[in-house]
Design a protein around this motif. Structure first.
Motif, short mmCIF file in Angstrom:
data_model
loop_
_atom_site.label_atom_id
_atom_site.label_comp_id
_atom_site.label_asym_id
_atom_site.label_seq_id
_atom_site.Cartn_x
_atom_site.Cartn_y
_atom_site.Cartn_z
N LEU A 11 -11.95 0.85 52.52
CA LEU A 11 -12.09 2.05 51.70
C LEU A 11 -11.63 3.31 52.44
CD1 LEU A 11 -15.54 1.30 50.03
CD2 LEU A 11 -13.25 0.90 49.12
N CYS A 63 -9.55 9.05 44.98
CA CYS A 63 -10.68 9.64 44.27
C CYS A 63 -11.55 10.39 45.28
CB CYS A 63 -11.52 8.57 43.57
SG CYS A 63 -10.60 7.54 42.40
N CYS A 68 -9.01 4.65 46.20
CA CYS A 68 -9.79 4.03 45.13
C CYS A 68 -8.87 3.24 44.22
CB CYS A 68 -10.56 5.08 44.34
SG CYS A 68 -9.52 6.23 43.41
N SER A 70 -8.00 3.14 41.15
CA SER A 70 -7.90 3.84 39.88
C SER A 70 -6.63 3.40 39.15
CB SER A 70 -7.86 5.35 40.11
OG SER A 70 -7.71 6.04 38.88
#
Length: 258
Positions: A11, A63, A68, A70
């Motif tokens: 992440l 994000c 992220c 998305s």
């Protein structure tokens, strides 16, 4: 799973060199040993990652300043590559974390639905097209990933290169990657597509090597009947000409006799 000292937070952002060191130091026995439980193919973790120059991530979206997953973007800052076009992020280079052998990919498909596959929604009836280095089935990648950077295949739709090591095939000719062969892989079979060079039937997806090239047995059957039909038409035409000639000659002889 084994790893070297380099670690990556799925992440967070990381550099391309970090990715190379990380994936080269990984060995897996199952998908659970891989980041984001990606594909463990031939004891290598194979997953997709994105880079904008040297800023890389497992996700193309951003994000709140972090990577992220998305699916849509609204503004350029929503994207790793800084470009949002028609609600999709663009402007990055798409990599896979390594190459694999043709046989390993087939073995993996017999029990798994590859996350990197182009036919995820039809996994039970999936036929995947791969690019492989000519005369070396141990170096393959999904079709389109014909370029190479430090062992990581990536997408360049034009196949541009400067040196041999820029290509999956290790052949850069006039700034274009060459020397790749196309292969098909499914749960039931794997091998080169029609028209590719072969030595034995086992080299070919459809199991037929004829005159050093892979052929589809169904097409061979169709071609055989096509040839038979052409020959039959030629024979019929010759017979018709012969019959007409005989008739003409017969009439001519009768007229001469009178």
């Amino acid at each position: 799973m084994t790893s070297n000292s380099t670690t990556i937070d799925p992440l967070s952002f990381f550099t391309f060199d970090d990715a190379v060191n990380y994936f080269n130091g990984l060995q897996c026995k199952s998908n659970k040993d891989c980041p984001l439980e990606s594909d463990c193919i031939g004891n290598k973790c194979i997953t997709k990652f994105y880079c904008d120059d040297d800023k890389c991530s497992f996700y193309n979206g951003i994000c709140d300043g972090k990577p992220c997953d998305s699916l849509e973007c609204k503004v350029d800052s929503d994207c790793l590559g800084g470009k949002c076009y028609n609600s999709s992020c663009e402007g990055v280079t798409v990599y896979h974390s390594g190459t694999f052998s043709l046989e390993d990919f087939h073995n993996y498909m017999t029990t798994n639905s590859p996350k990197i596959s182009t036919c995820k929604n039809n996994a039970n009836d999936c036929t995947e097209l791969l690019n492989c280095k000519e005369k070396d089935n141990d170096i393959c990648a999904l079709v389109g990933y014909q370029n190479l950077r430090n062992g990581m295949p990536y997408v360049d739709f034009f196949g541009n290169c400067l040196r041999n090591e820029n290509c999956l095939s290790n052949v850069c000719n006039k700034r274009k990657c060459e020397g790749l062969v196309n292969a098909l892989v499914s749960k039931d079979s794997y091998g080169y597509i029609d028209g590719e060079k072969c030595e034995t039937d086992k080299d070919c997806y459809y199991g037929k090597c004829l005159l050093a090239k892979c052929r589809n047995e169904g097409q061979l059957s169709d071609n055989k009947w096509f040839v038979v039909s052409i020959i039959s038409l030629i024979v019929a035409a010759v017979l018709l000409v012969y019959i007409l000639f005989k008739q003409c000659c017969g009439k001519s002889k009768k007229q001469d006799s009178y």
